[in-house]
Design an enzyme around this catalytic site. Structure first.
Site, mmCIF file in Angstrom:
data_model
loop_
_atom_site.group_PDB
_atom_site.id
_atom_site.type_symbol
_atom_site.label_atom_id
_atom_site.label_comp_id
_atom_site.label_asym_id
_atom_site.label_seq_id
_atom_site.Cartn_x
_atom_site.Cartn_y
_atom_site.Cartn_z
ATOM 1 C CG ASP A 66 -14.426 -29.461 -14.934
ATOM 2 O OD1 ASP A 66 -15.627 -29.178 -15.109
ATOM 3 O OD2 ASP A 66 -13.978 -29.827 -13.835
ATOM 4 C CG ASP A 135 -9.878 -38.566 -6.358
ATOM 5 O OD1 ASP A 135 -10.443 -37.442 -6.339
ATOM 6 O OD2 ASP A 135 -9.608 -39.170 -7.414
ATOM 7 C CG HIS A 137 -11.114 -34.756 -8.414
ATOM 8 N ND1 HIS A 137 -11.632 -36.014 -8.184
ATOM 9 C CD2 HIS A 137 -12.150 -34.016 -8.879
ATOM 10 C CE1 HIS A 137 -12.908 -36.034 -8.504
ATOM 11 N NE2 HIS A 137 -13.254 -34.838 -8.911
ATOM 12 C CD GLU A 142 -9.278 -37.553 -11.564
ATOM 13 O OE1 GLU A 142 -9.345 -37.432 -10.326
ATOM 14 O OE2 GLU A 142 -10.201 -38.040 -12.238
#
Length: 260
Positions: A66, A135, A137, A142
């Site tokens: 990314d 979370d 990801h 996400e």
């Protein structure tokens, strides 16, 4: 999915073993490189093996997971610059053989499509290093991300930006709001996925990854569908695993000839 619970230094050694084994068998292998804190010890170990044992990356290629959108080319937290400092400059991996999504492109969707095509043209990723967010990801996919997603622009959650603020002088407002990220389907196309997680703050995400239902709410759970995933976690990150005793038993009984 193989789950290995061990001290942090051992996890880095195991991940580096997998990379070294691949490069020994296929010097022109394609690596998938992650940034963040999780893989740093792995890169340290690989750099040590290069310096002390001659482990070579000279014929390898690499793709980044990314990149932030809009960070200047010379910004120290631009992921291409981070990976250059943490790995490329410390081994013989050619800078021109490393490619990341272009977060400064005028046409971001076109840049994403070109990045997907580049991975395919390279023959796909042989071994992808991954971390996991609190979370759930992976890369910057996400919660709510499509399990069939490909490289695209994403808006970062407030939680992710707060988690990453430590790299921006603890100022969440300096963390970009957008990124380009490989999608979950892109990541799942790699032939071997090696995910590392340490610390109690990752325990719930690891529990969902390994033992929860496959759901876009916890994007990493898509890895349950992959035929060759290695999850390397320390005791703290493994503290929510209901079958931790079984994972320890299976790893202890692993045949000597069988790699990760």
């Amino acid at each position: 999915m193989e789950v290995v619970i061990a001290p942090g230094a051992e996890l880095a050694r195991l991940a580096a073993d997998a990379v070294e084994r691949l490069l020994t068998a296929r010097p022109d292998a394609v690596l998938g490189l992650a940034t963040g804190s999780s893989p740093l010890a792995v890169y340290d170990e690989l750099a040590r093996r290069h310096a002390e044992r001659g482990l070579s990356f000279a014929r390898a290629r690499a793709f980044l997971l990314d990149e932030y959108v809009g960070l200047p080319a010379d910004h120290p937290e631009r992921y291409r610059n981070v990976i250059d400092a943490e790995l490329v400059a410390r081994v013989d991996l050619r800078p021109e053989a490393v490619q990341g999504p272009d977060g400064l492109a005028d046409d971001l969707p076109a840049a994403c499509a070109a990045y997907e095509a580049a991975i395919v043209d390279a023959g796909g990723v042989d071994l992808q290093v991954l971390g996991i967010g609190t979370d759930g990801h992976v890369a910057f996919n996400e919660p709510g991300s499509s399990l069939a997603s490909r490289t695209r622009i994403k808006t970062l959650t407030r939680q992710t930006r707060e988690d990453n603020a430590r790299f921006f002088d603890d100022d969440v407002e300096r963390v970009p709001t957008h990124c380009l990220t490989q999608g979950l389907a892109t990541i799942s196309a790699a032939r071997h996925l090696v995910l590392l997680a340490q610390g109690r703050h990752k325990a719930e995400a690891v529990h969902q990854l390994v033992e929860g239902p496959v759901s876009a709410l916890w994007p990493a759970t898509v890895l349950q569908l992959h035929p060759h995933v290695t999850v390397l976690v320390d005791e703290a990150a493994a503290s929510r695993l209901q079958l931790a005793h079984y994972y320890r038993e299976t790893y202890a009984a692993k045949p000597v000839w069988q790699a990760l």
